[in-house]
Design a protein around this motif. Structure first.
Motif, PDB file in Angstrom:
ATOM      1  N   LEU A   7       0.935  -1.214   0.130  1.00 40.06           N
ATOM      2  CA  LEU A   7      -0.063  -0.069   0.105  1.00 40.06           C
ATOM      3  C   LEU A   7       0.701   1.081  -0.157  1.00 40.06           C
ATOM      4  O   LEU A   7       1.776   1.256   0.968  1.00 40.06           O
ATOM      5  CB  LEU A   7      -0.924  -0.216   0.925  1.00 40.06           C
ATOM      6  CG  LEU A   7      -1.988  -1.072   1.452  1.00 40.06           C
ATOM      7  CD1 LEU A   7      -2.752  -1.140   2.910  1.00 40.06           C
ATOM      8  CD2 LEU A   7      -2.936  -1.029  -0.039  1.00 40.06           C
ATOM      9  N   PRO A   8       0.750   2.000  -0.836  1.00 42.26           N
ATOM     10  CA  PRO A   8       1.516   3.428  -1.059  1.00 42.26           C
ATOM     11  C   PRO A   8       1.167   4.059   0.137  1.00 42.26           C
ATOM     12  O   PRO A   8       0.302   4.333   0.477  1.00 42.26           O
ATOM     13  CB  PRO A   8       1.209   3.931  -2.510  1.00 42.26           C
ATOM     14  CG  PRO A   8      -0.039   3.342  -2.715  1.00 42.26           C
ATOM     15  CD  PRO A   8       0.017   1.997  -2.384  1.00 42.26           C
ATOM     16  N   ALA A   9       2.330   4.985   0.517  1.00 37.17           N
ATOM     17  CA  ALA A   9       2.263   6.103   1.714  1.00 37.17           C
ATOM     18  C   ALA A   9       1.364   6.958   0.572  1.00 37.17           C
ATOM     19  O   ALA A   9       1.647   7.459  -0.290  1.00 37.17           O
ATOM     20  CB  ALA A   9       3.377   6.375   2.268  1.00 37.17           C
ATOM     21  N   VAL A  10       0.467   7.640   1.410  1.00 35.49           N
ATOM     22  CA  VAL A  10      -0.343   8.851   0.869  1.00 35.49           C
ATOM     23  C   VAL A  10      -0.255  10.033   1.647  1.00 35.49           C
ATOM     24  O   VAL A  10      -0.039  10.152   3.002  1.00 35.49           O
ATOM     25  CB  VAL A  10      -1.782   8.291   1.081  1.00 35.49           C
ATOM     26  CG1 VAL A  10      -2.611   9.433   0.399  1.00 35.49           C
ATOM     27  CG2 VAL A  10      -1.732   7.353   0.269  1.00 35.49           C
ATOM     28  N   ALA A  11      -0.167  11.319   1.085  1.00 37.35           N
ATOM     29  CA  ALA A  11      -0.222  12.259   1.665  1.00 37.35           C
ATOM     30  C   ALA A  11      -1.583  13.209   1.417  1.00 37.35           C
ATOM     31  O   ALA A  11      -1.913  13.065   0.204  1.00 37.35           O
ATOM     32  CB  ALA A  11       1.012  13.467   1.233  1.00 37.35           C
ATOM     33  N   VAL A  12      -2.263  13.458   2.352  1.00 42.08           N
ATOM     34  CA  VAL A  12      -3.549  14.175   2.142  1.00 42.08           C
ATOM     35  C   VAL A  12      -3.331  15.798   2.361  1.00 42.08           C
ATOM     36  O   VAL A  12      -3.034  16.043   3.695  1.00 42.08           O
ATOM     37  CB  VAL A  12      -4.611  13.614   3.015  1.00 42.08           C
ATOM     38  CG1 VAL A  12      -6.061  14.480   2.982  1.00 42.08           C
ATOM     39  CG2 VAL A  12      -4.540  12.149   2.590  1.00 42.08           C
ATOM     40  N   ILE A  13      -3.436  16.438   1.442  1.00 44.57           N
ATOM     41  CA  ILE A  13      -3.271  17.899   1.522  1.00 44.57           C
ATOM     42  C   ILE A  13      -4.657  18.320   1.766  1.00 44.57           C
ATOM     43  O   ILE A  13      -5.513  18.521   0.614  1.00 44.57           O
ATOM     44  CB  ILE A  13      -2.599  18.451   0.576  1.00 44.57           C
ATOM     45  CG1 ILE A  13      -1.349  17.745   0.230  1.00 44.57           C
ATOM     46  CG2 ILE A  13      -2.447  19.976   0.646  1.00 44.57           C
ATOM     47  CD1 ILE A  13      -0.119  17.757   1.403  1.00 44.57           C
ATOM     48  N   GLY A  14      -4.978  19.131   2.928  1.00 43.84           N
ATOM     49  CA  GLY A  14      -6.486  19.528   3.269  1.00 43.84           C
ATOM     50  C   GLY A  14      -6.930  18.605   4.304  1.00 43.84           C
ATOM     51  O   GLY A  14      -7.196  17.469   3.945  1.00 43.84           O
ATOM     52  N   ALA A  15      -7.391  19.391   5.251  1.00 46.14           N
ATOM     53  CA  ALA A  15      -8.205  18.665   6.466  1.00 46.14           C
ATOM     54  C   ALA A  15      -9.502  19.264   6.624  1.00 46.14           C
ATOM     55  O   ALA A  15      -9.833  19.202   7.961  1.00 46.14           O
ATOM     56  CB  ALA A  15      -7.219  18.355   7.585  1.00 46.14           C
ATOM     57  N   GLY A  16     -10.069  19.627   5.668  1.00 38.39           N
ATOM     58  CA  GLY A  16     -11.563  20.236   6.159  1.00 38.39           C
ATOM     59  C   GLY A  16     -12.349  18.941   6.121  1.00 38.39           C
ATOM     60  O   GLY A  16     -12.021  17.760   6.160  1.00 38.39           O
ATOM     61  N   MET A  17     -13.807  19.257   6.049  1.00 38.86           N
ATOM     62  CA  MET A  17     -14.706  17.830   6.099  1.00 38.86           C
ATOM     63  C   MET A  17     -14.501  16.873   5.107  1.00 38.86           C
ATOM     64  O   MET A  17     -14.438  15.753   5.636  1.00 38.86           O
ATOM     65  CB  MET A  17     -16.074  18.643   6.128  1.00 38.86           C
ATOM     66  CG  MET A  17     -16.408  19.573   7.366  1.00 38.86           C
ATOM     67  SD  MET A  17     -18.070  20.097   7.241  1.00 38.86           S
ATOM     68  CE  MET A  17     -19.098  18.387   7.362  1.00 38.86           C
ATOM     69  N   MET A  18     -14.363  17.141   4.027  1.00 38.98           N
ATOM     70  CA  MET A  18     -14.007  16.256   2.766  1.00 38.98           C
ATOM     71  C   MET A  18     -12.663  15.549   3.067  1.00 38.98           C
ATOM     72  O   MET A  18     -12.524  14.355   2.971  1.00 38.98           O
ATOM     73  CB  MET A  18     -14.115  16.547   1.593  1.00 38.98           C
ATOM     74  CG  MET A  18     -14.285  15.621   0.490  1.00 38.98           C
ATOM     75  SD  MET A  18     -15.474  14.234   0.879  1.00 38.98           S
ATOM     76  CE  MET A  18     -16.771  14.867   0.214  1.00 38.98           C
ATOM     77  N   GLY A  19     -11.561  16.497   3.055  1.00 34.07           N
ATOM     78  CA  GLY A  19     -10.237  16.177   3.382  1.00 34.07           C
ATOM     79  C   GLY A  19     -10.106  15.124   4.524  1.00 34.07           C
ATOM     80  O   GLY A  19      -9.285  14.010   4.362  1.00 34.07           O
TER      81      GLY A  19
END
Length: 300
Positions: A7-19
């Protein structure tokens, strides 16, 4: 002998409700997730759930193979991508853009991403945060087939109703705007209907119940009209345009007599009048699209 899937490491940019929802779904799926948000307080609960928080977007991207972006708009995306170190960190990465934007913006950011050595997929989520992760959650995607294949396992964590529209990266944004046009047109009609109901002294909750009941059959009707336009055969098959001309005129008349804001029915009545004047009365109601086509050509 058992094999483990990487499983590739993931960066999530944005932590609003959807992020934040996307990050949680990835954590639930066993992914290693690094999150970054301009307001760090929004990442606290995600860290408690197992995510890593980065001090800046470059560090988040450096620790990932895939970068999921879900922020306010494309302008915000590019502001983040212009942070020091981000361009270099994107080399070899896959960007999955799940921020709402225009087809032109999608094409522009894809070109920029390729210049940084990154693959790029543009997507549009057709659901709210509470509807994510379901087998039928609709997500529109467009971009290079190789990038889509790389993104597919991760996208499936967000929802099962994936639609890859093709390699032209602007297609997801265009389809998103098309569905939003339908949604907002329907919503305005619904709110105008509320005013009609109120002026007649009827209960608004009952009106909402009735609308929910007719929604599936109306969806089938619109699907038929779409097939009519696709085929180019406007022979009457379900509803002559003339019926809609008269119906919309009645809605407009009632609005004026009841003292209701008439902007919505006034526009609709004007459009159907022009279709009738063009000689489409004895064609399927979908023929109104011909007026929209001719007027868009005239405005160019």
């Amino acid at each position: 002998m058992t094999t483990t899937t990487h499983l590739p490491a993931v960066a999530v940019i944005g932590a609003g409700m959807m992020g934040a929802t996307l990050a949680r779904l990835l954590l639930d799926g066993g992914y290693t997730v690094t999150v970054w948000n301009r307001t760090t307080e929004k990442t606290v609960s995600l860290v408690a759930a197992g995510a890593h928080a980065a001090a800046d977007p470059a560090r988040a991207i450096q620790q990932a193979e895939i970068v999921v972006v879900c922020v306010h708009d494309y302008q915000a995306t590019m502001e983040i991508f212009n942070y020091p170190g981000v361009s270099a960190a994107l080399d070899g990465k896959l960007i999955i853009q799940l921020t709402s934007g225009s087809p032109q913006e999608a094409a522009g950011i894809e070109s920029w991403s390729h210049q940084q050595g990154a693959q790029y997929i543009d997507g549009a989520i057709q659901a709210g945060p509470s509807q994510m992760g379901r087998p039928d959650t609709p997500i529109l995607v467009s971009g290079a087939a190789t990038a889509y294949e790389r993104a597919l396992p991760l996208l499936q964590a967000f929802g099962g109703g994936l639609s890859w529209l093709g390699e032209k990266v602007s297609l997801a944004a265009a389809m998103d705007l098309a569905t939003l046009s339908y949604i907002y047109g329907t919503t305005l009609g619904f709110f105008h209907g509320i005013r009609v109901v109120e002026s007649a002294g009827l209960p608004v909750d009952h009106f909402g119940e009735l609308v929910a009941g007719i929604a599936p059959s109306f969806g089938e009707f619109l699907q038929h009209q779409g097939n009519v336009v696709h085929s180019g055969d406007y022979s009457i098959s379900q509803s002559p345009l003339s019926i809609s001309v008269d119906a919309v005129e009645r809605i407009l008349q009632q609005a004026r007599e009841a003292g209701i804001n008439d902007e919505f029915p006034r526009y609709a009545a004007s459009l159907f009048r022009r279709a009738a004047a063009a000689g489409y009365n004895n064609q399927e109601v979908a023929a109104v699209v011909k007026v929209l086509r001719s007027e868009s050509l005239q405005s160019q």
